[in-house]
Design a protein around this motif. Sequence first.
Motif, PDB file in Angstrom:
ATOM      1  N   UNK A 166       1.131   1.459  -7.033  1.00 31.12           N
ATOM      2  CA  UNK A 166       2.002   1.596  -8.191  1.00 31.12           C
ATOM      3  C   UNK A 166       2.046   3.044  -8.672  1.00 31.12           C
ATOM      4  N   UNK A 167       3.256   3.499  -9.008  1.00 32.40           N
ATOM      5  CA  UNK A 167       3.424   4.850  -9.555  1.00 32.40           C
ATOM      6  C   UNK A 167       3.123   4.849 -11.045  1.00 32.40           C
ATOM      7  N   UNK A 168       2.378   5.850 -11.503  1.00 34.55           N
ATOM      8  CA  UNK A 168       2.108   6.041 -12.929  1.00 34.55           C
ATOM      9  C   UNK A 168       2.819   7.308 -13.411  1.00 34.55           C
ATOM     10  N   UNK A 186       0.183  10.604  -9.807  1.00 36.22           N
ATOM     11  CA  UNK A 186      -0.781   9.616 -10.284  1.00 36.22           C
ATOM     12  C   UNK A 186      -0.335   8.231  -9.819  1.00 36.22           C
ATOM     13  N   UNK A 187      -1.258   7.488  -9.229  1.00 34.25           N
ATOM     14  CA  UNK A 187      -0.914   6.156  -8.735  1.00 34.25           C
ATOM     15  C   UNK A 187      -2.090   5.197  -8.877  1.00 34.25           C
ATOM     16  N   UNK A 189       2.073   8.377   0.310  1.00 41.03           N
ATOM     17  CA  UNK A 189       3.472   8.358  -0.121  1.00 41.03           C
ATOM     18  C   UNK A 189       4.257   7.312   0.667  1.00 41.03           C
ATOM     19  N   UNK A 190       3.987   7.195   1.949  1.00 40.77           N
ATOM     20  CA  UNK A 190       4.658   6.166   2.757  1.00 40.77           C
ATOM     21  C   UNK A 190       4.333   4.769   2.222  1.00 40.77           C
ATOM     22  N   UNK A 191       3.084   4.580   1.819  1.00 39.27           N
ATOM     23  CA  UNK A 191       2.682   3.289   1.259  1.00 39.27           C
ATOM     24  C   UNK A 191       3.393   3.027  -0.069  1.00 39.27           C
ATOM     25  N   UNK A 192       3.561   4.092  -0.882  1.00 39.60           N
ATOM     26  CA  UNK A 192       4.292   3.953  -2.143  1.00 39.60           C
ATOM     27  C   UNK A 192       5.733   3.526  -1.895  1.00 39.60           C
ATOM     28  N   UNK A 193       6.342   4.110  -0.872  1.00 34.03           N
ATOM     29  CA  UNK A 193       7.725   3.761  -0.535  1.00 34.03           C
ATOM     30  C   UNK A 193       7.805   2.298  -0.087  1.00 34.03           C
ATOM     31  N   UNK A 194       6.863   1.885   0.756  1.00 30.69           N
ATOM     32  CA  UNK A 194       6.873   0.513   1.287  1.00 30.69           C
ATOM     33  C   UNK A 194       6.558  -0.522   0.208  1.00 30.69           C
ATOM     34  N   UNK A 195       5.701  -0.141  -0.764  1.00 28.23           N
ATOM     35  CA  UNK A 195       5.257  -1.100  -1.785  1.00 28.23           C
ATOM     36  C   UNK A 195       6.088  -1.059  -3.058  1.00 28.23           C
ATOM     37  N   UNK A 196       7.203  -0.314  -3.051  1.00 31.32           N
ATOM     38  CA  UNK A 196       7.990  -0.173  -4.277  1.00 31.32           C
ATOM     39  C   UNK A 196       8.463  -1.547  -4.761  1.00 31.32           C
ATOM     40  N   UNK A 197       8.187  -1.839  -6.038  1.00 33.04           N
ATOM     41  CA  UNK A 197       8.539  -3.108  -6.690  1.00 33.04           C
ATOM     42  C   UNK A 197       7.728  -4.303  -6.186  1.00 33.04           C
ATOM     43  N   UNK A 198       6.651  -4.062  -5.425  1.00 35.93           N
ATOM     44  CA  UNK A 198       5.745  -5.141  -5.043  1.00 35.93           C
ATOM     45  C   UNK A 198       4.657  -5.284  -6.107  1.00 35.93           C
TER      46      UNK A 198
END
Length: 476
Positions: free
Chosen positions: A233-235, A255-256, A219-228
């Motif tokens: 990537x979030x599905x 799902x990611x 989840x921390x990686x999802x927050x850091x990579x948002x819009x990268x």
Amino acid sequence: MPIITRKIELCIDREGITDDEYKTHWQFLRQIDDNLYLAANRMSSHYFWTDEFENRMRMQMPEYYKVSKDIRKLARKKMSEEEKESFEQLKEQLERLEDVIKQKKEDFLCGTNVRTSIYRLVSEEYSNLIPTDILTNLLQEITGSYKKVSQDIRKGNRTLSNYRKGMPIPFSFPKDKNPFIVRSEEGKTDILFKWFEKRSGICFQICFGKDRSNNREIVKRLIADFNKDDGYKLNTSSIQLVNKNGKTEIFLLLSLTIPVQKRSLDKELVLGVDLGIKYPLYLATNGAAYIKRYIGDSDSFLNERLVFQRRYKELQRNLQCTGGGKGRGKKLQALELLRDKERNWVKTKNHVFSREVIKFALKIGAGIIHLEKLTGIGRDNDGDVRDDRKFILRNWSYFELQTMIKYKAKMEGIEVRLVNPAYTSQTCCNCGERGERKEQSVFRCMNPECSEYGKEINADYNAARNIALSKDVVAD
């Protein structure tokens, strides 16, 4: 890029909301849960109905019936040149009639396609109870599921899917706003998740617990990579309400998409994985013979499974006097808890085994993993389970283990291929000739010209190396 799903517990964040707002959030969740499966069944039934409507139009069109009958009659025999020409003309005529039928169906559906008409029908009934985003994603799921089984339904091989209360609630993440928030106060860091902020404003707190799956870091990686472009990537994901021991728990089925790791791997080096009896997994390569390893111990694994089974049978004996009626569910709860505990234990073991396979592949730099195709594994020519495999197939989770190896390998950039399992345990990995297995764990080559002639070879190693060397790759 590989897609994975993580199951994470949620709880409604109580900070800054009143008791009435907290109750309203629960009412909103239960309202969706109470109506979602009804909407799903409505969608599924409407798909079936439109298919049957189309079939009935074909039956009521004499020209279509005659043309299709003539096509079937010609297809059953060897055709002359004149008949081949006639056959092609009939096929073109049938295609034109299909277009007429589709146009009639579209006219009947008020000028829309089937999917649009279903959405209009269901949203008319449920848009006040279920957010439109959820209905849209639900329709996408039902459409995909129905297309997979529609042929079997038409042939009578299966019935229409029936959805029940408690099914996952699908939703999309906003594209322009990160739904996850990090809150730090008094030395404590919480990660929050905002869900349908415009309509209900529910803010969930993510409960990671012991976090054996490393969900917090994901989840921390999802927050850091948002819009990268090259990040996590979030599905489309879902939320599920689960009733357990009289308490409703909330889970996020996240799902990611994870970017494939860029590694320098040898695409000529193949790692063969044999799912055996003495060892859960035995690994060998198509290269150097000394590169081999076994993972796990079937004795300890099976002993643990047998402990679960003995406890289960004991509980069943103690509950034999349990009759039907009120209270039966509570009396049988111990059986369900034990079954869940056993299932979780097996799943954890398979995670450990599959992780070890990938670590070994990376250590030796193997770019490809070969697995046996499981269809028919352990069965004889008549399709019956062989006597030496009955016990192990009843107590092992081969398919789950293979599935885990596949997606973990994909995350690391390792290709996984399925090979034909025929004779992998009966031929010599050195010369390719048939040998004998008088004992389960020992293989002997019977080819006098082979350097391994008459020698005792570990049967699991021999099978694993044959799998690695196999060129008979089959479809998944």
